[in-house]
Write a protein that holds these residues in place. Structure first.
Motif, PDB file in Angstrom:
ATOM      1  N   GLU A 230      20.216  21.171 -21.477  1.00 46.56           N
ATOM      2  CA  GLU A 230      19.959  19.804 -21.021  1.00 46.56           C
ATOM      3  C   GLU A 230      18.914  19.168 -21.933  1.00 46.56           C
ATOM      4  OE1 GLU A 230      20.129  16.685 -20.334  1.00 46.56           O
ATOM      5  OE2 GLU A 230      21.240  17.328 -18.526  1.00 46.56           O
ATOM      6  N   PRO A 231      19.355  18.504 -23.014  1.00 53.23           N
ATOM      7  CA  PRO A 231      18.415  17.918 -23.983  1.00 53.23           C
ATOM      8  C   PRO A 231      17.462  16.891 -23.377  1.00 53.23           C
ATOM      9  CG  PRO A 231      20.625  18.046 -24.918  1.00 53.23           C
ATOM     10  CD  PRO A 231      20.758  18.390 -23.471  1.00 53.23           C
ATOM     11  N   ARG A 232      17.816  16.288 -22.244  1.00 49.70           N
ATOM     12  CA  ARG A 232      16.928  15.308 -21.628  1.00 49.70           C
ATOM     13  C   ARG A 232      15.647  15.944 -21.099  1.00 49.70           C
ATOM     14  NH1 ARG A 232      20.884  12.382 -17.471  1.00 49.70           N
ATOM     15  NH2 ARG A 232      21.774  14.507 -17.478  1.00 49.70           N
ATOM     16  N   LEU A 233      15.638  17.262 -20.976  1.00 50.52           N
ATOM     17  CA  LEU A 233      14.436  17.969 -20.535  1.00 50.52           C
ATOM     18  C   LEU A 233      13.545  18.395 -21.703  1.00 50.52           C
ATOM     19  CD1 LEU A 233      15.769  20.416 -17.765  1.00 50.52           C
ATOM     20  CD2 LEU A 233      14.465  18.306 -17.426  1.00 50.52           C
ATOM     21  N   ARG A 234      14.002  18.180 -22.918  1.00 52.28           N
ATOM     22  CA  ARG A 234      13.342  18.764 -24.097  1.00 52.28           C
ATOM     23  C   ARG A 234      11.846  18.513 -24.141  1.00 52.28           C
ATOM     24  NH1 ARG A 234      11.792  17.311 -29.151  1.00 52.28           N
ATOM     25  NH2 ARG A 234      12.134  18.784 -30.883  1.00 52.28           N
ATOM     26  N   GLU A 235      11.402  17.303 -23.805  1.00 48.49           N
ATOM     27  CA  GLU A 235       9.982  16.979 -23.895  1.00 48.49           C
ATOM     28  C   GLU A 235       9.167  17.552 -22.736  1.00 48.49           C
ATOM     29  OE1 GLU A 235       8.157  15.525 -26.400  1.00 48.49           O
ATOM     30  OE2 GLU A 235      10.054  15.959 -27.417  1.00 48.49           O
ATOM     31  N   ARG A 236       9.817  18.271 -21.853  1.00 47.42           N
ATOM     32  CA  ARG A 236       9.116  18.904 -20.733  1.00 47.42           C
ATOM     33  C   ARG A 236       9.234  20.419 -20.763  1.00 47.42           C
ATOM     34  NH1 ARG A 236      12.331  16.047 -16.122  1.00 47.42           N
ATOM     35  NH2 ARG A 236      11.376  17.704 -14.893  1.00 47.42           N
ATOM     36  N   VAL A 237       9.843  20.965 -21.811  1.00 46.13           N
ATOM     37  CA  VAL A 237      10.112  22.404 -21.871  1.00 46.13           C
ATOM     38  C   VAL A 237       9.286  23.058 -22.969  1.00 46.13           C
ATOM     39  CG1 VAL A 237      11.869  24.181 -22.273  1.00 46.13           C
ATOM     40  CG2 VAL A 237      12.457  22.117 -20.978  1.00 46.13           C
ATOM     41  N   LEU A 238       8.674  24.183 -22.624  1.00 42.80           N
ATOM     42  CA  LEU A 238       8.048  25.059 -23.620  1.00 42.80           C
ATOM     43  C   LEU A 238       8.935  26.289 -23.731  1.00 42.80           C
ATOM     44  CD1 LEU A 238       5.506  25.395 -25.449  1.00 42.80           C
ATOM     45  CD2 LEU A 238       4.600  26.885 -23.645  1.00 42.80           C
ATOM     46  N   PRO A 260       6.629  20.213 -26.741  1.00 45.18           N
ATOM     47  CA  PRO A 260       6.080  18.882 -27.072  1.00 45.18           C
ATOM     48  C   PRO A 260       4.839  18.994 -27.953  1.00 45.18           C
ATOM     49  CG  PRO A 260       6.540  19.083 -24.718  1.00 45.18           C
ATOM     50  CD  PRO A 260       6.702  20.437 -25.292  1.00 45.18           C
ATOM     51  N   ALA A 261       4.738  18.152 -28.949  1.00 43.53           N
ATOM     52  CA  ALA A 261       3.662  18.253 -29.931  1.00 43.53           C
ATOM     53  C   ALA A 261       2.279  18.160 -29.295  1.00 43.53           C
ATOM     54  CB  ALA A 261       3.830  17.172 -31.009  1.00 43.53           C
TER      55      ALA A 261
END
Length: 406
Positions: A230-238, A260-261
């Motif tokens: 689910e790429p929409r979660l990318r900025e919330r996943v480590l 996330p940076a």
């Protein structure tokens, strides 16, 4: 006057933390072995294979080239670039160097993440059974572990409905481990998508996925990781990983993550005030591991599969035990419900998985870890990452110990 350290000086937070049960049992087994007893330890998750030759050579070359100085706090540019390519080629994840963190083992990477994000009272959802360190790392960093029991009939995996029910306004993280330690259970792409759909409805919940065992898989099970599903979660996943298990590099202590940076930058700040950089030599070896051939994995996985099936057959034929086949990793998580309430030859009634594990160690010299250490009993964990002849002998001993119960 003799002065003694006052235990009242210890932090209150430390009182909530337990020493690692796997390490404790391994130490007890070692003590019994030193006393002359023949002990077979199935308690520690460490491959019995050697580190690949090309990886060892890279470390030796790094030493000879003088690469023995401080590096960047959270990893050399070379290693970070190798990790970027690994994530892209193997997982379909597009990270860049600022999205990568390297630590002294996967445990430090996770600890850094919790340290950088948790305030007192923040909740972390941890599916049980779980790797023993997750709850204690949460407690040490001020958070509250919220364990969600995952039943054997659900494959020891978190369901979407259970996740929905566990989320509160204080939830900061969800931890996912696939394939799992201790069960070897692996989430399918569809199962991860169902969890992702829940998470999309709760935009403040972060996800830490521990993929340390991704290359150890059996029976055609395919590995997936939630940020790719689910790429929409990318900025919330480590997305956490490391070289310890697949490359037999447990002692080299290299873990890494992509995320996330801003989170990665904060984790580097934490690390800068603790260990600073991981070993420069180990980082050079990790570059070789991640960029080198993976053909050795098929041969090793074939050995692990043989051992898995050998141990499964033996345990499932033992009185009072039952065990499902894991999708990956190198652990079995048998139920010992059938021996609870039974009596040992010396008259002791077994009332828990802890007492059963103690009985195995004392009566037949086999060290296992009770399932309650992983948050779910009555089960126990064995590692089949040990020599086949020793594993065979251990399973025979377990069978004999079970047959002796009344």
């Amino acid at each position: 006057m003799t002065l003694h350290f006052d235990s009242d000086s210890l932090s209150q937070r430390l009182t909530t933390v337990k020493p690692s049960p796997t390490i404790a049992i391994t130490r007890l087994a070692a003590e019994l072995r030193r006393s002359g007893k023949d002990i077979i330890a199935l308690s520690q998750g460490e491959p019995d294979f050697d580190t690949p030759e090309h990886v060892k050579k890279a470390a030796k070359d790094a030493i000879d080239a003088g690469a023995t100085k401080y590096t960047d706090v959270d990893g050399t540019p070379e290693l970070k670039r190798a990790i970027v390519q690994k994530f892209k080629n193997e997982n379909g994840l597009d990270y860049d160097v600022p999205n990568i963190s390297v630590g002294t083992g996967g445990k430090q990477v996770i600890f850094n993440a919790f340290s950088a994000t948790l305030d007192e009272g923040d909740e972390v959802i941890i599916p049980a059974p779980y790797w023993v360190s997750y709850p204690d790392m949460v407690l040490l960093t001020g958070g509250v572990p919220v364990t969600v029991e995952c039943r054997e009939e659900d494959g020891f995996k978190l369901t979407a409905s259970a996740l929905e029910g566990a989320i509160t306004e204080r939830t900061k993280w969800l931890v996912l481990n696939s394939p799992s330690n201790p069960t070897g259970a692996g989430y399918s792409r569809a199962e991860l998508k169902a969890l992702a759909d829940v998470l999309l409805r709760h935009p403040k919940v972060l996800v830490l996925t521990d993929d340390m065992y991704e290359h150890l898989r059996y029976d055609g099970w395919e590995f997936s990781t939630i940020a790719a599903v689910e790429p929409r979660l990318r900025e919330r996943v480590l997305t956490c990983n490391g070289v310890s298990k697949a490359y037999a590099m447990t002692g080299w202590r290299i873990g890494y993550a992509g995320g996330p940076a801003e989170l990665i930058k904060s984790m580097a700040t934490i690390q800068s005030q603790s260990t600073t950089n991981p070993s420069s030599v180990s980082q050079a070896a990790a570059v070789a591991a991640l960029t080198g051939p993976l053909d050795f994995l098929a041969e090793r996985n074939a050995v692990f599969l043989e051992r898995r099936d050998l141990a499964l057959a033996s345990l499932n034929s033992s009185f009072g035990l039952s065990c499902r086949a894991p999708d990956g990793a190198f652990y079995l998580f048998p139920s010992c419900a059938g021996v609870i309430g039974k009596q040992t030859p010396n008259g002791r009634v077994l009332s828990s998985d802890v007492e059963f594990a103690t009985y195995l160690l004392e009566s037949v010299g086999v060290a296992v870890v009770p399932g309650s250490a992983f948050g779910l009993g009555p089960y126990f964990r064995i590692s089949f990452a040990t020599a086949t002849d020793r594993l065979t002998a251990a399973c025979q001993r377990i069978g004999e110990a079970c047959a002796s119960l009344r």
